[in-house]
Design a protein around this motif. Structure first.
Motif, PDB file in Angstrom:
ATOM      1  N   PHE A   1       0.825  -1.210   0.000  1.00 30.16           N
ATOM      2  CA  PHE A   1       0.000   0.000   0.000  1.00 30.16           C
ATOM      3  C   PHE A   1       0.861   1.263   0.000  1.00 30.16           C
ATOM      4  O   PHE A   1       0.505   2.267  -0.617  1.00 30.16           O
ATOM      5  N   PHE A   2       1.980   1.219   0.695  1.00 29.36           N
ATOM      6  CA  PHE A   2       2.880   2.373   0.724  1.00 29.36           C
ATOM      7  C   PHE A   2       3.463   2.628  -0.665  1.00 29.36           C
ATOM      8  O   PHE A   2       3.533   3.773  -1.124  1.00 29.36           O
ATOM      9  N   ARG A   3       3.852   1.560  -1.350  1.00 27.43           N
ATOM     10  CA  ARG A   3       4.460   1.700  -2.676  1.00 27.43           C
ATOM     11  C   ARG A   3       3.466   2.224  -3.704  1.00 27.43           C
ATOM     12  O   ARG A   3       3.842   2.951  -4.631  1.00 27.43           O
ATOM     13  N   LEU A   4       2.184   1.860  -3.546  1.00 28.41           N
ATOM     14  CA  LEU A   4       1.162   2.312  -4.487  1.00 28.41           C
ATOM     15  C   LEU A   4       0.693   3.730  -4.214  1.00 28.41           C
ATOM     16  O   LEU A   4      -0.094   4.282  -4.976  1.00 28.41           O
ATOM     17  N   GLY A   5       1.134   4.331  -3.139  1.00 29.29           N
ATOM     18  CA  GLY A   5       0.797   5.721  -2.860  1.00 29.29           C
ATOM     19  C   GLY A   5      -0.517   5.923  -2.143  1.00 29.29           C
ATOM     20  O   GLY A   5      -1.083   7.028  -2.199  1.00 29.29           O
ATOM     21  N   TYR A   6      -1.020   4.893  -1.455  1.00 24.80           N
ATOM     22  CA  TYR A   6      -2.265   5.060  -0.713  1.00 24.80           C
ATOM     23  C   TYR A   6      -2.059   6.017   0.451  1.00 24.80           C
ATOM     24  O   TYR A   6      -0.993   6.042   1.086  1.00 24.80           O
ATOM     25  N   LYS A   7      -3.089   6.809   0.727  1.00 27.62           N
ATOM     26  CA  LYS A   7      -3.031   7.664   1.900  1.00 27.62           C
ATOM     27  C   LYS A   7      -2.972   6.802   3.158  1.00 27.62           C
ATOM     28  O   LYS A   7      -3.454   5.676   3.186  1.00 27.62           O
ATOM     29  N   ARG A   8      -2.419   7.365   4.196  1.00 27.71           N
ATOM     30  CA  ARG A   8      -2.221   6.617   5.444  1.00 27.71           C
ATOM     31  C   ARG A   8      -3.548   6.067   5.974  1.00 27.71           C
ATOM     32  O   ARG A   8      -3.642   4.890   6.347  1.00 27.71           O
ATOM     33  N   ALA A   9      -4.590   6.901   5.982  1.00 28.60           N
ATOM     34  CA  ALA A   9      -5.881   6.460   6.510  1.00 28.60           C
ATOM     35  C   ALA A   9      -6.462   5.339   5.658  1.00 28.60           C
ATOM     36  O   ALA A   9      -7.029   4.366   6.186  1.00 28.60           O
ATOM     37  N   SER A  10      -6.349   5.438   4.322  1.00 24.88           N
ATOM     38  CA  SER A  10      -6.887   4.403   3.443  1.00 24.88           C
ATOM     39  C   SER A  10      -6.144   3.083   3.620  1.00 24.88           C
ATOM     40  O   SER A  10      -6.759   2.010   3.661  1.00 24.88           O
ATOM     41  N   ALA A  11      -4.825   3.152   3.725  1.00 27.02           N
ATOM     42  CA  ALA A  11      -4.042   1.929   3.914  1.00 27.02           C
ATOM     43  C   ALA A  11      -4.403   1.239   5.231  1.00 27.02           C
ATOM     44  O   ALA A  11      -4.487   0.000   5.296  1.00 27.02           O
ATOM     45  N   LYS A  12      -4.629   2.015   6.292  1.00 30.93           N
ATOM     46  CA  LYS A  12      -5.000   1.426   7.583  1.00 30.93           C
ATOM     47  C   LYS A  12      -6.341   0.711   7.499  1.00 30.93           C
ATOM     48  O   LYS A  12      -6.531  -0.355   8.093  1.00 30.93           O
ATOM     49  N   ILE A  13      -7.271   1.278   6.734  1.00 31.93           N
ATOM     50  CA  ILE A  13      -8.571   0.633   6.568  1.00 31.93           C
ATOM     51  C   ILE A  13      -8.413  -0.699   5.843  1.00 31.93           C
ATOM     52  O   ILE A  13      -8.971  -1.727   6.254  1.00 31.93           O
ATOM     53  N   TYR A  14      -7.641  -0.701   4.764  1.00 33.35           N
ATOM     54  CA  TYR A  14      -7.424  -1.940   4.022  1.00 33.35           C
ATOM     55  C   TYR A  14      -6.725  -2.990   4.885  1.00 33.35           C
ATOM     56  O   TYR A  14      -7.092  -4.171   4.876  1.00 33.35           O
ATOM     57  N   LEU A  15      -5.702  -2.591   5.621  1.00 36.41           N
ATOM     58  CA  LEU A  15      -4.979  -3.544   6.461  1.00 36.41           C
ATOM     59  C   LEU A  15      -5.875  -4.104   7.550  1.00 36.41           C
ATOM     60  O   LEU A  15      -5.781  -5.297   7.896  1.00 36.41           O
ATOM     61  N   SER A  16      -6.739  -3.283   8.105  1.00 37.99           N
ATOM     62  CA  SER A  16      -7.669  -3.758   9.138  1.00 37.99           C
ATOM     63  C   SER A  16      -8.658  -4.765   8.556  1.00 37.99           C
ATOM     64  O   SER A  16      -8.996  -5.770   9.196  1.00 37.99           O
ATOM     65  N   ARG A  17      -9.125  -4.509   7.351  1.00 38.62           N
ATOM     66  CA  ARG A  17     -10.040  -5.451   6.709  1.00 38.62           C
ATOM     67  C   ARG A  17      -9.363  -6.782   6.442  1.00 38.62           C
ATOM     68  O   ARG A  17      -9.948  -7.857   6.652  1.00 38.62           O
ATOM     69  N   ILE A  18      -8.128  -6.730   5.960  1.00 37.67           N
ATOM     70  CA  ILE A  18      -7.398  -7.972   5.683  1.00 37.67           C
ATOM     71  C   ILE A  18      -7.127  -8.725   6.978  1.00 37.67           C
ATOM     72  O   ILE A  18      -7.214  -9.964   7.031  1.00 37.67           O
ATOM     73  N   ALA A  19      -6.797  -7.992   8.051  1.00 38.91           N
ATOM     74  CA  ALA A  19      -6.537  -8.644   9.341  1.00 38.91           C
ATOM     75  C   ALA A  19      -7.787  -9.329   9.873  1.00 38.91           C
ATOM     76  O   ALA A  19      -7.702 -10.414  10.465  1.00 38.91           O
ATOM     77  N   ARG A  20      -8.940  -8.721   9.663  1.00 33.23           N
ATOM     78  CA  ARG A  20     -10.186  -9.349  10.104  1.00 33.23           C
ATOM     79  C   ARG A  20     -10.407 -10.660   9.367  1.00 33.23           C
ATOM     80  O   ARG A  20     -10.787 -11.676   9.977  1.00 33.23           O
ATOM     81  N   PHE A  21     -10.186 -10.661   8.061  1.00 32.22           N
ATOM     82  CA  PHE A  21     -10.308 -11.915   7.313  1.00 32.22           C
ATOM     83  C   PHE A  21      -9.245 -12.912   7.753  1.00 32.22           C
ATOM     84  O   PHE A  21      -9.509 -14.122   7.834  1.00 32.22           O
ATOM     85  N   SER A  22      -8.043 -12.425   8.026  1.00 40.56           N
ATOM     86  CA  SER A  22      -6.956 -13.303   8.435  1.00 40.56           C
ATOM     87  C   SER A  22      -7.310 -14.080   9.698  1.00 40.56           C
ATOM     88  O   SER A  22      -7.056 -15.281   9.797  1.00 40.56           O
ATOM     89  N   ARG A  23      -7.925 -13.418  10.668  1.00 42.90           N
ATOM     90  CA  ARG A  23      -8.339 -14.091  11.897  1.00 42.90           C
ATOM     91  C   ARG A  23      -9.456 -15.092  11.615  1.00 42.90           C
ATOM     92  O   ARG A  23      -9.490 -16.188  12.186  1.00 42.90           O
ATOM     93  N   PHE A  24     -10.385 -14.717  10.721  1.00 39.53           N
ATOM     94  CA  PHE A  24     -11.477 -15.628  10.351  1.00 39.53           C
ATOM     95  C   PHE A  24     -10.915 -16.881   9.681  1.00 39.53           C
ATOM     96  O   PHE A  24     -11.296 -18.016  10.017  1.00 39.53           O
ATOM     97  N   ALA A  25     -10.000 -16.700   8.721  1.00 42.24           N
ATOM     98  CA  ALA A  25      -9.431 -17.841   8.004  1.00 42.24           C
ATOM     99  C   ALA A  25      -8.551 -18.687   8.908  1.00 42.24           C
ATOM    100  O   ALA A  25      -8.471 -19.914   8.747  1.00 42.24           O
TER     101      ALA A  25
END
Length: 412
Positions: A31-55
């Motif tokens: 996300f950092f390399r693609l130029g995402y804003k800090r707030a947007s990247a945190k949202i994406y990472l939180s969503r992935i982490a939620r799925f990660s715990r589910f899986a």
């Protein structure tokens, strides 16, 4: 890399747990390399982490099967959060494809998939069609096969008869409302039947029995704008923000060169010759590169965009998106949205056709109205045949009036 977005130890520990815990730092770097804003990247990472715990509770350290993904998406009651989760999982798949088991559709799920794959290869290698053109023809082939399976279930394609082909054509034509869509429908079926004969999937060339629908290419006037409206829309763009500077350069380049949407997206920084005032246009519709002149105002707008507004990313392409992921436009829709937005802001009333091609039509009409030689207009637009450019002669009413025959008997 996660520490760039999160600082609390408990949060970092939770993010690095689950089935994708070992990949979270790679995702943060992604996300950092693609130029995402800090707030947007945190949202994406939180969503992935939620799925990660589910899986993690279902497959542990094993690769994640599609069933687990589907089960997770079903936990969302509405479409909006589900779409966000799917977008986040798309990033996870791209960064760590080895952690997912990609389910390949079986022949039972789509019995036509192998045939359509061969048809696509035929369109690419034998017919030489571009991806966008292949999409339309493939869709026509799939619709034809769907009709056959619905009306003649269990019948092999080799047993297809001329009577059935004509019935399928009649059905497709009944769904078409314009001459253009009727012509496209019969053309796609004809192409698919030629492929069946070429590939040995049918012993007859059934394409010969598909009727040709009447379509008069010069029967309609091209959609176009008055040049004053185009000029007013360009002048209304405020060049005070990076987006405004880019959009003004986009509209000026489209309006003064007549290049197509895909040609604009393919322009690279090295394609601009500042000394001669020319732009090298590649990937044209006719598969021939060409050069278009760069007017002084357009060149100044491009220079202003490159020096003051263009994102500082490592990309060879001229025009870039400002929304993450920062990079070149991948499809036609973003450029069309820019054109529509700026024309509406300039007070232009838009009809059904409103995009880069509308500016192309407007430029051609303006040049013909200025009595520019038709072959010169054809060269600028990149037309292979001057007959294609002849469409714009119809809108030059004042010139047509000069060559009109007198009314028999004189003026009443």
């Amino acid at each position: 890399m996660l520490e760039f977005y999160f600082s609390y130890g408990g949060v970092l520990k939770r993010l690095r747990s689950g089935a994708l815990g070992g990949e979270m730092d790679r995702l943060a770097e992604h996300f950092f390399r693609l130029g995402y804003k800090r707030a947007s990247a945190k949202i994406y990472l939180s969503r992935i982490a939620r799925f990660s715990r589910f899986a993690g509770t279902r497959c542990g350290p094993m690769p994640i099967h599609q069933d687990v993904v589907d089960s997770y998406l079903r936990t969302f009651p509405t479409d909006t959060p589900r779409i966000g989760a799917m977008s986040a999982l798309g990033h996870a798949r791209r960064v760590a494809p080895e952690r997912f088991i990609i389910s390949v559709p079986s022949e039972e799920d789509d019995p036509d998939a192998p045939l359509l794959a061969s048809f696509s290869d035929y369109l690419r290698r034998v017919r030489g069609l571009e991806p966008k053109s292949r999409e339309g023809v493939l869709l026509g082939g799939r619709r034809f096969l769907d009709w056959c399976r619905h009306h003649h279930p269990g019948q092999d394609i080799e047993a297809l008869t001329a009577k059935q082909v004509l019935a399928a054509v009649e059905y497709r034509l009944s769904l078409s409302t314009t001459s253009g869509s009727r012509t496209a429908a019969t053309s796609h079926i004809r192409t698919f039947l030629r492929f069946l004969y070429w590939a040995g999937r049918h012993h007859q060339d059934l394409a010969r029995i598909v009727p040709r629908t009447p379509s008069w290419r010069l029967a309609h006037l091209p959609p176009r704008l008055a040049w004053n409206d185009v000029r007013h829309a360009i002048d209304a763009i405020g060049a005070t923000t990076p987006v405004g500077i880019r959009d003004r350069a986009v509209l000026l380049l489209l309006a003064t060169t007549g290049i197509r949407n895909g040609e604009l997206r393919a322009i690279r920084l090295r394609d601009i010759d500042w000394r001669t005032g020319e732009v090298f246009v590649r990937r044209t519709k006719g598969k021939r590169d060409r050069v278009v002149p760069l007017l002084e105002e357009t060149g100044a707008a491009l220079a202003d965009y490159i020096l003051r507004a263009r994102p500082r990313v490592d990309s060879p392409y001229l025009f870039l998106s400002f929304t993450p992921p920062v990079g070149p436009f991948k499809c036609a829709a973003p450029v069309s949205r820019i054109v529509r937005k700026r024309l509406r802001h300039g007070g232009v009333e838009l009809g059904r056709v409103a995009g880069a091609h509308l500016l192309r039509h407007s430029l051609a009409t303006q040049l013909v109205g200025q009595r520019r030689p038709i072959n010169e207009v054809a060269d600028l637009l990149g037309h292979r045949s001057i007959n294609t450019t002849a469409l714009y002669v119809k809108v030059a009413a004042s010139q047509l009036a000069e060559v009109a025959l007198p009314f028999p008997g004189g003026v009443a």
